[in-house]
Design a protein around this motif. Structure first.
Motif, mmCIF file in Angstrom:
data_model
loop_
_atom_site.group_PDB
_atom_site.id
_atom_site.type_symbol
_atom_site.label_atom_id
_atom_site.label_comp_id
_atom_site.label_asym_id
_atom_site.label_seq_id
_atom_site.Cartn_x
_atom_site.Cartn_y
_atom_site.Cartn_z
ATOM 1 N N MET A 169 1.042 -1.185 -0.392
ATOM 2 C CA MET A 169 -0.153 0.066 -0.063
ATOM 3 C C MET A 169 0.480 1.185 -0.196
ATOM 4 O O MET A 169 0.660 2.079 -0.549
ATOM 5 C CB MET A 169 -0.888 -0.590 1.372
ATOM 6 C CG MET A 169 -1.981 -1.217 0.957
ATOM 7 S SD MET A 169 -3.297 -0.889 1.887
ATOM 8 C CE MET A 169 -2.710 -1.899 3.665
ATOM 9 N N TYR A 170 2.282 1.272 0.683
ATOM 10 C CA TYR A 170 2.758 1.979 0.875
ATOM 11 C C TYR A 170 3.506 3.155 -0.462
ATOM 12 O O TYR A 170 3.582 3.564 -1.353
ATOM 13 C CB TYR A 170 4.077 2.152 1.977
ATOM 14 C CG TYR A 170 3.186 1.727 3.128
ATOM 15 C CD1 TYR A 170 3.312 3.456 3.460
ATOM 16 C CD2 TYR A 170 3.408 1.280 4.370
ATOM 17 C CE1 TYR A 170 2.955 3.955 5.046
ATOM 18 C CE2 TYR A 170 2.845 1.496 5.599
ATOM 19 C CZ TYR A 170 2.971 2.374 5.745
ATOM 20 O OH TYR A 170 2.313 2.361 6.866
ATOM 21 N N ARG A 171 4.172 1.475 -1.290
ATOM 22 C CA ARG A 171 4.708 1.619 -3.000
ATOM 23 C C ARG A 171 3.304 1.858 -3.996
ATOM 24 O O ARG A 171 3.698 2.817 -4.573
ATOM 25 C CB ARG A 171 4.360 -0.605 -3.289
ATOM 26 C CG ARG A 171 5.525 0.077 -4.643
ATOM 27 C CD ARG A 171 5.612 -1.198 -4.947
ATOM 28 N NE ARG A 171 4.796 -2.483 -4.813
ATOM 29 C CZ ARG A 171 3.377 -1.888 -6.300
ATOM 30 N NH1 ARG A 171 3.773 -1.663 -6.839
ATOM 31 N NH2 ARG A 171 2.638 -2.761 -6.421
ATOM 32 N N GLN A 172 2.423 1.691 -3.804
ATOM 33 C CA GLN A 172 1.327 2.174 -4.324
ATOM 34 C C GLN A 172 1.120 3.748 -4.760
ATOM 35 O O GLN A 172 0.784 4.208 -5.513
ATOM 36 C CB GLN A 172 -0.059 0.981 -3.683
ATOM 37 C CG GLN A 172 0.219 -0.144 -4.654
ATOM 38 C CD GLN A 172 -0.830 -0.942 -4.908
ATOM 39 O OE1 GLN A 172 -2.102 -0.345 -4.863
ATOM 40 N NE2 GLN A 172 -1.365 -2.352 -4.808
ATOM 41 N N CYS A 173 0.519 4.252 -3.147
ATOM 42 C CA CYS A 173 0.623 5.287 -2.870
ATOM 43 C C CYS A 173 1.611 6.492 -3.053
ATOM 44 O O CYS A 173 1.769 7.115 -3.933
ATOM 45 C CB CYS A 173 0.192 5.684 -1.168
ATOM 46 S SG CYS A 173 0.349 7.308 -0.729
ATOM 47 N N ILE A 174 3.186 6.085 -2.774
ATOM 48 C CA ILE A 174 4.461 7.000 -2.904
ATOM 49 C C ILE A 174 4.077 6.814 -5.026
ATOM 50 O O ILE A 174 3.592 7.806 -5.350
ATOM 51 C CB ILE A 174 5.923 6.378 -2.931
ATOM 52 C CG1 ILE A 174 5.044 6.876 -1.232
ATOM 53 C CG2 ILE A 174 6.820 6.588 -3.281
ATOM 54 C CD1 ILE A 174 6.159 5.993 -0.519
ATOM 55 N N GLY A 175 4.356 5.713 -5.713
ATOM 56 C CA GLY A 175 4.223 5.587 -6.965
ATOM 57 C C GLY A 175 2.967 6.448 -7.402
ATOM 58 O O GLY A 175 3.645 6.882 -8.727
ATOM 59 N N LYS A 176 2.366 6.686 -6.948
ATOM 60 C CA LYS A 176 0.629 6.798 -7.517
ATOM 61 C C LYS A 176 1.660 9.039 -7.835
ATOM 62 O O LYS A 176 0.873 9.361 -9.036
ATOM 63 C CB LYS A 176 -0.291 6.976 -6.773
ATOM 64 C CG LYS A 176 -1.713 7.784 -7.216
ATOM 65 C CD LYS A 176 -2.136 7.902 -6.340
ATOM 66 C CE LYS A 176 -3.411 8.639 -6.746
ATOM 67 N NZ LYS A 176 -3.260 10.186 -7.275
ATOM 68 N N TYR A 177 1.809 9.201 -7.072
ATOM 69 C CA TYR A 177 2.555 10.549 -7.283
ATOM 70 C C TYR A 177 3.735 11.176 -7.880
ATOM 71 O O TYR A 177 3.893 11.671 -8.861
ATOM 72 C CB TYR A 177 2.470 11.296 -5.413
ATOM 73 C CG TYR A 177 1.415 11.605 -4.987
ATOM 74 C CD1 TYR A 177 0.139 12.151 -5.385
ATOM 75 C CD2 TYR A 177 1.104 10.603 -3.340
ATOM 76 C CE1 TYR A 177 -1.000 12.287 -4.960
ATOM 77 C CE2 TYR A 177 -0.053 10.851 -2.587
ATOM 78 C CZ TYR A 177 -1.068 11.642 -3.036
ATOM 79 O OH TYR A 177 -2.519 11.838 -2.419
ATOM 80 N N TRP A 178 4.648 9.742 -7.781
ATOM 81 C CA TRP A 178 5.803 9.856 -8.614
ATOM 82 C C TRP A 178 4.991 9.632 -10.220
ATOM 83 O O TRP A 178 5.796 10.475 -10.366
ATOM 84 C CB TRP A 178 6.687 8.659 -8.082
ATOM 85 C CG TRP A 178 8.102 8.513 -9.309
ATOM 86 C CD1 TRP A 178 8.618 7.212 -9.947
ATOM 87 C CD2 TRP A 178 8.948 9.293 -8.328
ATOM 88 N NE1 TRP A 178 9.619 7.470 -10.041
ATOM 89 C CE2 TRP A 178 10.163 9.084 -9.771
ATOM 90 C CE3 TRP A 178 9.720 10.255 -7.563
ATOM 91 C CZ2 TRP A 178 11.498 8.853 -9.482
ATOM 92 C CZ3 TRP A 178 10.925 10.410 -7.737
ATOM 93 C CH2 TRP A 178 11.347 9.997 -8.644
ATOM 94 N N ASP A 179 4.601 8.792 -10.281
ATOM 95 C CA ASP A 179 4.469 9.037 -11.727
ATOM 96 C C ASP A 179 3.189 10.336 -12.093
ATOM 97 O O ASP A 179 3.599 10.341 -13.313
ATOM 98 C CB ASP A 179 3.511 7.160 -11.753
ATOM 99 C CG ASP A 179 4.212 6.312 -11.813
ATOM 100 O OD1 ASP A 179 5.254 6.608 -11.877
ATOM 101 O OD2 ASP A 179 3.189 5.348 -11.118
ATOM 102 N N GLU A 180 3.076 10.832 -11.760
ATOM 103 C CA GLU A 180 1.886 12.096 -11.640
ATOM 104 C C GLU A 180 2.997 13.448 -11.745
ATOM 105 O O GLU A 180 2.856 14.766 -11.855
ATOM 106 C CB GLU A 180 1.390 12.317 -10.314
ATOM 107 C CG GLU A 180 0.079 11.430 -10.783
ATOM 108 C CD GLU A 180 -1.079 11.915 -9.422
ATOM 109 O OE1 GLU A 180 -1.260 12.579 -9.081
ATOM 110 O OE2 GLU A 180 -2.159 11.325 -9.592
ATOM 111 N N GLY A 181 4.393 13.095 -11.787
ATOM 112 C CA GLY A 181 5.227 14.143 -11.892
ATOM 113 C C GLY A 181 6.267 14.583 -10.041
ATOM 114 O O GLY A 181 6.750 14.938 -10.627
ATOM 115 N N TYR A 182 4.927 14.661 -9.367
ATOM 116 C CA TYR A 182 6.094 14.942 -8.101
ATOM 117 C C TYR A 182 6.765 14.448 -7.453
ATOM 118 O O TYR A 182 8.033 13.520 -7.206
ATOM 119 C CB TYR A 182 4.721 15.033 -6.845
ATOM 120 C CG TYR A 182 3.655 15.402 -7.280
ATOM 121 C CD1 TYR A 182 3.732 17.140 -7.094
ATOM 122 C CD2 TYR A 182 2.541 14.643 -8.163
ATOM 123 C CE1 TYR A 182 2.476 17.593 -7.269
ATOM 124 C CE2 TYR A 182 1.087 15.355 -8.122
ATOM 125 C CZ TYR A 182 1.217 16.775 -7.985
ATOM 126 O OH TYR A 182 0.620 18.110 -8.379
#
Length: 427
Positions: A169-182
């Motif tokens: 769940m941590y990986r998915q949450c961090i990955g979500k914002y990372w993929d958005e460019g943040y």
């Protein structure tokens, strides 16, 4: 006739060679033409991509320009304050109005403090013996990375989900914002588990491989470690946390019987660990030096490490109600019931332990940045006096030495709150 036949034969050979040569040149021309066409196509695709990239908003950069910053504590080094302020200043993610840290309507950071929604929901509804806040969301991550025998199975989160589910769940949450460019910033004082537990190397490798984005390079990651002095004040703060006032366990009893390995006092050990176990960059911040230069710790990290725009020593855009909160500032704390001479001798031993890492303070590692380097001069001077054999080689040896001071000099009557006051903001 024979000479004439020989001439005809030679002419035939020449014509044949000319035909072969012409065919070879034609094939090479055709091939080179195809190569040129392919090259032109690739160039056109690159130009189209650049044209698209120019239309993207500033934060949607390629992953190589993005960064992740990990605030690693350790315990009792203003970690609660920095975590809370960065959560408040971040773009709204998951908000809880019953916390002292409530996200602002106008974010100050361009970085994101990610909050896995399901973990936040479960932890918020659980009954803790401490006041939960969404800024503390990454503590369970480190707990989930420990050996299965250490998992806090009484907590609802760990009864509801497996450790692997929680980490994912941590990986998915961090990955979500990372993929958005943040750019992403997160942290927990529980990161000091990596030097307190034997599975520390395995834990940090799991952070790297199972939590952070898979396309990230080591030079895109900064881990921040805080160094607190005087060391004896840090130790007293640990006592206050480990022995809440209700238990009335005085300092003498705690320090003379504890099995605590005193990991939070080993900031330089954490730095050495991260440099050896990862390919990340490390920022070492001397809190005493920072205070001497009148920095607030949250503003310092935002301005000098995250690279946010600042005016003087304050993040740009600060407005009424958005000022940094200093958590856990307490006055009237219990004083340690041992003589001052005992505390002075303990402080010397605690400082001398850092001589194990004198190589870090001398510089030379391009991945290590030391902030307020001059504040470490005292440590270097102490180590030169002690030489190579007079300082404790391990934290256990350090603990046993300070325990001997307490046992040798004995205890005093408990110090009343009116007789001892400590403003403890490094929590």
């Amino acid at each position: 006739m024979p000479p004439c036949n020989k001439t005809i034969t030679n002419r035939t050979h020449i014509i044949f060679l000319c035909i072969i040569t012409a065919l070879f040149i034609s094939i090479q021309f055709i091939s080179s033409s195809k190569f040129i066409n392919i090259a032109i196509t690739i160039l056109q695709q690159q130009q189209e991509k650049q044209a698209i990239d120019k239309k993207l908003p500033p934060f949607t950069l390629t992953s190589k320009k993005q960064r992740i910053c990990i605030l690693a504590g350790p315990h009792k080094t203003a970690s609660t304050s920095v975590q809370g302020n960065f959560y408040r200043w971040s773009k709204p993610t998951v908000n809880f109005t019953d916390s002292i840290f409530v996200q602002l309507p106008q974010p100050l950071l361009t970085w994101i403090w990610p909050v896995p929604e399901e973990i936040a929901r479960v932890e918020h509804n659980d009954t803790h013996n401490w006041h939960w806040a969404p800024s503390k969301i990454f503590y369970p991550m480190m707990e989930a990375l420990t050996h299965k025998s250490r998992l806090p199975k009484k907590r609802v989160l760990f009864r509801t989900y497996t450790a692997e589910n929680i980490v994912d769940m941590y990986r998915q949450c961090i990955g979500k914002y990372w993929d958005e460019g943040y750019n992403v910033v997160f942290g927990t004082e529980a990161m000091d588990m990596v030097i307190k537990l034997p599975e520390g190397p395995s834990m940090i490798h799991k952070v790297s491989n199972n939590v952070l984005p898979r396309d990230i390079d080591g030079d895109q990651v900064n881990v921040v470690v805080m160094y607190r002095t005087p060391k004896i004040d840090h130790l007293i703060s640990m006592w206050h946390q480990n022995c809440p006032k209700q238990t009335d366990e005085h300092f003498y009893k705690w320090i003379s019987t504890t099995t605590n390995t005193l990991g939070p006092l080993d900031a330089l050990g954490m730095v050495d660990f991260f440099l050896n176990q990862t390919n990340w960059n490390v920022d070492l911040v001397n809190l005493e030096g920072m205070k001497e230069e009148n920095w607030d710790v949250s503003n310092f990290v935002a301005c000098k490490i995250l690279g946010e725009k600042c005016i003087g020593k304050v993040i740009k855009g600060l407005y009424d109600g958005s000022e940094p909160v200093m958590a856990n500032v307490r006055s009237g704390q219990r004083g340690p019931n041992v003589p001052n001479e005992t505390l002075d001798d303990m402080d010397i031993v605690l400082n001398s332990y850092d001589c194990n890492y004198i190589h870090l303070l001398r510089g030379g590692n391009p991945r290590l940045k030391i902030h307020f380097r001059s504040a470490f001069k005292k440590v270097i001077k102490t180590c030169k006096k002690l030489g190579k054999v007079n300082y404790p080689q391990t934290r256990i040896e350090m603990r046993e030495r300070i325990k001997e001071f307490a046992l040798h000099r004995g205890t005093l009557e408990p110090v009343n709150e009116t007789e001892f006051s400590i403003i403890d903001g490094w929590i």
